[in-house]
Design a protein around this motif. Sequence first.
Motif, mmCIF file in Angstrom:
data_model
loop_
_atom_site.group_PDB
_atom_site.id
_atom_site.type_symbol
_atom_site.label_atom_id
_atom_site.label_comp_id
_atom_site.label_asym_id
_atom_site.label_seq_id
_atom_site.Cartn_x
_atom_site.Cartn_y
_atom_site.Cartn_z
ATOM 1 N N GLN A 9 40.725 31.496 30.494
ATOM 2 C CA GLN A 9 41.269 32.835 30.698
ATOM 3 C C GLN A 9 40.667 33.543 31.912
ATOM 4 O O GLN A 9 41.061 34.650 32.246
ATOM 5 N N LEU A 10 39.714 32.910 32.584
ATOM 6 C CA LEU A 10 39.028 33.515 33.726
ATOM 7 C C LEU A 10 39.525 32.932 35.037
ATOM 8 O O LEU A 10 39.912 31.765 35.100
ATOM 9 N N SER A 11 39.459 33.729 36.067
ATOM 10 C CA SER A 11 39.844 33.240 37.389
ATOM 11 C C SER A 11 38.675 32.446 37.991
ATOM 12 O O SER A 11 37.523 32.609 37.592
ATOM 13 N N CYS A 12 38.999 31.611 38.956
ATOM 14 C CA CYS A 12 37.963 30.821 39.625
ATOM 15 C C CYS A 12 36.946 31.726 40.316
ATOM 16 O O CYS A 12 35.742 31.459 40.275
ATOM 17 N N SER A 13 37.409 32.801 40.915
ATOM 18 C CA SER A 13 36.486 33.697 41.604
ATOM 19 C C SER A 13 35.545 34.389 40.627
ATOM 20 O O SER A 13 34.367 34.601 40.930
ATOM 21 N N ASN A 14 36.029 34.694 39.441
ATOM 22 C CA ASN A 14 35.178 35.310 38.427
ATOM 23 C C ASN A 14 34.085 34.342 37.982
ATOM 24 O O ASN A 14 32.931 34.724 37.824
ATOM 25 N N ILE A 15 34.452 33.103 37.791
ATOM 26 C CA ILE A 15 33.480 32.079 37.392
ATOM 27 C C ILE A 15 32.456 31.865 38.500
ATOM 28 O O ILE A 15 31.248 31.805 38.242
ATOM 29 N N LEU A 16 32.894 31.797 39.750
ATOM 30 C CA LEU A 16 31.970 31.614 40.872
ATOM 31 C C LEU A 16 31.020 32.795 41.031
ATOM 32 O O LEU A 16 29.833 32.609 41.309
ATOM 33 N N ASP A 17 31.517 33.997 40.841
ATOM 34 C CA ASP A 17 30.666 35.189 40.903
ATOM 35 C C ASP A 17 29.568 35.130 39.847
ATOM 36 O O ASP A 17 28.407 35.430 40.119
#
Length: 43
Positions: A9-17
């Motif tokens: 449910q998370l975006s890739c950018s959210n996970i990377l942050d």
Amino acid sequence: MKKRTDFSQLSCSNILDTQNKINKIPREIFHWKSSLDLFKKAI
């Protein structure tokens, strides 16, 4: 992020942050250096 987070449910950018925040935390076991600091020194 909380435990039991559904990563689909998370975006890739959210996970990377979040990864970056975790890797920049100074840790006592590393003599108050972050994982990122030690990684950069190793390469």
